[in-house]
Scaffold this active site. Structure first.
Site, PDB file in Angstrom:
ATOM      1  N   ARG A 145     -11.651 -13.298  -7.508  1.00 30.24           N
ATOM      2  CA  ARG A 145     -11.920 -12.488  -8.685  1.00 30.24           C
ATOM      3  C   ARG A 145     -13.276 -12.884  -9.266  1.00 30.24           C
ATOM      4  NH1 ARG A 145      -6.721 -14.721  -9.045  1.00 30.24           N
ATOM      5  NH2 ARG A 145      -5.010 -13.205  -8.906  1.00 30.24           N
ATOM      6  N   LYS A 169      -5.604 -17.525 -11.954  1.00 30.24           N
ATOM      7  CA  LYS A 169      -4.765 -17.236 -13.111  1.00 30.24           C
ATOM      8  C   LYS A 169      -3.715 -18.325 -13.275  1.00 30.24           C
ATOM      9  CE  LYS A 169      -5.293 -12.206 -13.215  1.00 30.24           C
ATOM     10  NZ  LYS A 169      -4.585 -10.908 -13.176  1.00 30.24           N
ATOM     11  N   HIS A 238     -13.377  -5.645  -8.001  1.00 26.16           N
ATOM     12  CA  HIS A 238     -12.060  -5.616  -7.373  1.00 26.16           C
ATOM     13  C   HIS A 238     -12.060  -4.782  -6.098  1.00 26.16           C
ATOM     14  CE1 HIS A 238      -9.210  -8.020  -9.504  1.00 26.16           C
ATOM     15  NE2 HIS A 238      -8.196  -7.349  -9.010  1.00 26.16           N
ATOM     16  N   ARG A 241     -12.530  -7.114  -3.480  1.00 19.16           N
ATOM     17  CA  ARG A 241     -11.265  -7.842  -3.281  1.00 19.16           C
ATOM     18  C   ARG A 241     -10.312  -7.011  -2.426  1.00 19.16           C
ATOM     19  NH1 ARG A 241      -8.318 -12.162  -5.503  1.00 19.16           N
ATOM     20  NH2 ARG A 241      -6.235 -11.687  -6.314  1.00 19.16           N
ATOM     21  N   HIS A 264      -1.837 -14.797  -5.175  1.00 24.12           N
ATOM     22  CA  HIS A 264      -0.733 -14.079  -5.793  1.00 24.12           C
ATOM     23  C   HIS A 264       0.552 -14.892  -5.717  1.00 24.12           C
ATOM     24  CE1 HIS A 264      -2.830  -9.960  -5.037  1.00 24.12           C
ATOM     25  NE2 HIS A 264      -3.220 -10.517  -6.158  1.00 24.12           N
ATOM     26  N   TYR A 273      -2.591  -4.573  -3.281  1.00 25.07           N
ATOM     27  CA  TYR A 273      -3.989  -4.772  -2.907  1.00 25.07           C
ATOM     28  C   TYR A 273      -4.237  -4.547  -1.424  1.00 25.07           C
ATOM     29  CZ  TYR A 273      -4.839  -6.924  -7.451  1.00 25.07           C
ATOM     30  OH  TYR A 273      -4.959  -7.156  -8.793  1.00 25.07           O
TER      31      TYR A 273
END
Length: 296
Positions: A145, A169, A238, A241, A264, A273
């Site tokens: 990201r 994250k 993105h 990505r 993830h 994705y």
């Protein structure tokens, strides 16, 4: 904005490591909610389920997409969940609200020839071009990201393996390998650009003044490259990505590995994705179906 809302946003930034663009979305969602409260003469502390239903109807009356409405409701549900941890008297009015289903879509991605066109567009004989190439190489080679890219420090790069350690994250670390093209690009950047621009920090990617680059700065770089690339009309971080994940799957990578590389927690998230191109679907079909090829 109420103090508890400011505390909530601070928590998202510090503890959950949300990007500035995600934080802005949360902030804007709360501001819109506060405006609704003021217009309807409602209080944050006494907001009830029936009020939540009215707010949902208000959002739909503004002709917003289901995806947008879903995000706004999710923001408020998460906010009240946080508030409940700070005050036992608070009840989450959004917990029973039926969550609007998100619209399904296939994430956009670049074909391999489009990626090659992007790399060819980047200038290779000046400092800005050397820096811009590193940005695109890292985003495409690792699928990270932008919020992860701008926080990479010199110590996070391993030129021997090679690969990079990023903080994702939830402040979760992961290591992503990268290939020879990316390694050479970083090596040249470190030799010819970065040391001369280094200020009082150790961030890898910097702007032309030598300060750590921002998310806005990365988006500006990408848009600038696209404007000069024939046959490529749109880009966002993105999308690179998506491209990273799609190209891996098209070449036979398994979903679990891609999940790990993307950072993830749930495999279902990776499914949003990762998809295969129509060309790849046809290739697999022609190779696998016994009656796909006439006369064979």
């Amino acid at each position: 904005m109420d103090k508890i809302q400011e505390t909530f946003l601070y928590m998202l930034k510090v503890e959950r490591n949300f990007s500035e663009y995600t934080l802005k979305s949360y902030h804007d969602d709360l501001v819109q909610f506060n405006n609704f409260l003021e217009r309807e003469h409602l209080q944050l502390e006494t907001f009830e389920y029936k009020d939540a239903r009215n707010y949902l109807a208000f959002l739909y009356s503004n002709q917003l997409k289901r995806t947008t409405v879903s995000r706004k409701i999710s923001t408020l549900r998460t906010f009240y969940e946080f508030w409940m941890t700070q005050d036992n008297s608070i009840i989450n009015p959004f917990v029973q609200l039926v969550h609007p289903k998100k619209e399904k879509y296939l994430p956009q991605f670049f074909y391999e020839e489009e990626m090659e066109a992007l790399f060819q567009t980047v200038e290779h004989d000046n400092k800005k071009g050397i820096r811009d190439k590193v940005i695109i190489e890292l985003l495409y080679a690792t699928g990270i990201r932008v919020s992860e890219l701008i926080n990479i420090k010199l110590k996070d790069i391993d030129m021997n393996l090679p690969g990079v350690k990023v903080l994702g994250k939830g402040n979760k670390e992961r290591f992503i390998p990268f290939g020879e093209f990316c390694r050479q690009s970083i090596e040249r950047y470190l030799e010819e650009f970065q040391p001369k621009q280094l200020a009082n920090h150790d961030y890898l990617i910097v702007n032309m003044k030598g300060d750590p680059i921002t998310e806005r700065g990365v988006r500006y770089v990408l848009n600038d490259v696209v404007k000069r690339t024939a046959g490529v009309n749109d880009i966002h971080p993105h999308k690179l990505r998506h491209t990273f994940a799609t190209h891996l799957l098209n070449q036979g990578a398994d979903l679990r590995t891609v999940q790990s590389l993307l950072g993830h927690v749930n495999l279902s998230t990776t499914g949003r994705y990762t998809h295969v191109s129509n060309q790849q679907l046809r290739k697999v079909y022609l190779n696998a179906h016994p009656r796909a090829k006439k006369g064979e």
